[in-house]
Design a protein around this motif. Sequence first.
Motif, PDB file in Angstrom:
ATOM      1  N   ASP A 160       0.866  -1.177   0.000  1.00 19.29           N
ATOM      2  CA  ASP A 160       0.000   0.000   0.000  1.00 19.29           C
ATOM      3  C   ASP A 160       0.910   1.236   0.000  1.00 19.29           C
ATOM      4  N   GLU A 161       0.304   2.423  -0.024  1.00 17.36           N
ATOM      5  CA  GLU A 161       1.133   3.625  -0.182  1.00 17.36           C
ATOM      6  C   GLU A 161       2.141   3.779   0.961  1.00 17.36           C
ATOM      7  N   ASN A 162       1.758   3.330   2.168  1.00 18.42           N
ATOM      8  CA  ASN A 162       2.686   3.438   3.305  1.00 18.42           C
ATOM      9  C   ASN A 162       3.830   2.450   3.198  1.00 18.42           C
ATOM     10  N   THR A 163       3.476   1.207   2.855  1.00 14.62           N
ATOM     11  CA  THR A 163       4.526   0.188   2.848  1.00 14.62           C
ATOM     12  C   THR A 163       5.364   0.288   1.571  1.00 14.62           C
ATOM     13  N   LEU A 164       4.848   1.035   0.580  1.00 13.49           N
ATOM     14  CA  LEU A 164       5.667   1.341  -0.597  1.00 13.49           C
ATOM     15  C   LEU A 164       6.883   2.138  -0.135  1.00 13.49           C
ATOM     16  N   GLU A 165       6.642   3.112   0.742  1.00 13.84           N
ATOM     17  CA  GLU A 165       7.738   3.938   1.263  1.00 13.84           C
ATOM     18  C   GLU A 165       8.639   3.121   2.175  1.00 13.84           C
ATOM     19  N   ALA A 166       8.026   2.266   3.022  1.00 17.36           N
ATOM     20  CA  ALA A 166       8.804   1.527   4.016  1.00 17.36           C
ATOM     21  C   ALA A 166       9.750   0.512   3.365  1.00 17.36           C
ATOM     22  N   ALA A 167       9.283  -0.151   2.311  1.00 19.65           N
ATOM     23  CA  ALA A 167      10.110  -1.212   1.722  1.00 19.65           C
ATOM     24  C   ALA A 167       9.804  -1.470   0.247  1.00 19.65           C
ATOM     25  N   GLY A 168       8.569  -1.143  -0.190  1.00 16.09           N
ATOM     26  CA  GLY A 168       8.155  -1.486  -1.546  1.00 16.09           C
ATOM     27  C   GLY A 168       9.077  -0.909  -2.609  1.00 16.09           C
ATOM     28  N   ARG A 169       9.427   0.365  -2.409  1.00 11.75           N
ATOM     29  CA  ARG A 169      10.295   1.017  -3.400  1.00 11.75           C
ATOM     30  C   ARG A 169      11.665   0.341  -3.453  1.00 11.75           C
ATOM     31  N   ALA A 170      12.171  -0.022  -2.278  1.00  9.16           N
ATOM     32  CA  ALA A 170      13.482  -0.684  -2.216  1.00  9.16           C
ATOM     33  C   ALA A 170      13.419  -2.043  -2.915  1.00  9.16           C
ATOM     34  N   VAL A 171      12.322  -2.775  -2.692  1.00 13.28           N
ATOM     35  CA  VAL A 171      12.174  -4.091  -3.333  1.00 13.28           C
ATOM     36  C   VAL A 171      12.099  -3.919  -4.839  1.00 13.28           C
ATOM     37  N   ARG A 172      11.325  -2.932  -5.258  1.00 16.67           N
ATOM     38  CA  ARG A 172      11.177  -2.653  -6.686  1.00 16.67           C
ATOM     39  C   ARG A 172      12.517  -2.271  -7.308  1.00 16.67           C
ATOM     40  N   GLY A 173      13.314  -1.521  -6.551  1.00 29.81           N
ATOM     41  CA  GLY A 173      14.646  -1.148  -7.034  1.00 29.81           C
ATOM     42  C   GLY A 173      15.509  -2.381  -7.280  1.00 29.81           C
TER      43      GLY A 173
END
Length: 427
Positions: A52-65
């Motif tokens: 979700d938008e919160n967990t995107l910041e917490a880890a989602g973006r890093a995983v996507r990277g």
Amino acid sequence: MKLDLSEFAKPCACGREHAISVKEIILEAGALRRIPALLEQYGYRQPVVLCDENTLEAAGRAVRGLLPESGLIVLNPENLHANEHGVTMAEEGLAACPAPDVLLAVGSGTVHDITRYIAHKRGLPFVSVPTAASVDGFVSTVAAMTWHGCKKTFPAVAPSLVVADTDVFSRAPQRLNASGFSDLLGKYTALADWKIARAVTGEYLCDRVCALEYDALRIVCAQPEAIRAGGAEACEQLMYALLLSGLAMQMVGNSRPASGAEHHMSHLWEMEAINGRVDYYHGEKVSVGLVLASGVYHRAAEEIRKGAFTLREGMDIETALLEKSFPDKAMLAEILDENDPNPLAGVTPDAIRRALPDILRAVDEIPSPQELTDLLTRAGAVKSLAEIGLPDAMLAPAARLSPYVRARLTFMRLLKLFDFARDIYSL
Ligand SMILES: [Zn+2]
Ligand SMILES: [Zn+2]
């Protein structure tokens, strides 16, 4: 911290060979960085990340990277619940992604339950990436969903891998990790309920699974202040304890070791039949259920010790009470269905009297409401009805109705057969 899963899945004195479906659990700082190699090792080529938008910041973006080719579904966290709407939103997102061969749940309980449900429906494996030590259900084999207003558990898949990065979940909001502490503390009443059911009806119980849950309890009860402070080491221990509890559920194939009267109260409030919105975390509702259940159980034990009580010769479902309390026809039908057969059927006064020493022993193992309140306060967790927006007068209806939300014998359910029960609730 490495969990040796072969330790869990071995032949056991309880007569069962416990099966563990999780293949690997990585719990350490920097664990996210191992995701690409792990996916490769297990032959997953087309991942879709769900957050979700919160967990995107917490880890989602890093995983996507780390997985630039992966699909990405970002759910709106506003009013996001593990229900038919959450599932529909995720399905819509999935339709826009290339066909995945694995789903990555990057989030806390809700994102996990939605992912787990969809993975099961589509026959896909999923990887758990918890962003907070908030629940013990990460490795669960069932999805806890609210379906058309009714709290239900659905068969679902357990994650094939868990990648829990201490750098991620130790930074979660304090309230989430406090909820995890509460969810775990709820094992005190859950385990007592299981032992009492075994004593009265001979229900299956595994001592090794119980011992695992007590290990988990010891770990978190030793450091409530450190968990409150969000220290990396303490949060890692809390996550470890929550994963142990999840594995305990996997070992028996259901939530019996981890869910009793305290969870039933939480489920009742989530159904919003006798109360309004209770928009609090799972662990926060369990926390309050735990303190209330402990109070009822200890007072009941006192009455039993006095010895001046009578037992009913069995009891039917309180249909009139249920009809009044659950005016919604579909919800009422679910409840009646859940209670057929009646978990109290076949429970005789003789069986209860024979089990009394075991019942008292099981209740003695639950800390008193005061001791629980003290532990919860030290961990910064909630403990009173008022803190989750419910009136004090909720105790009596919750004690009477909550046993009906699950077809599971608990001491709360059994108490219906004791003549002093009503007096205890209305104290
Ligand atoms: Zn066993
Ligand atoms: Zn729980």
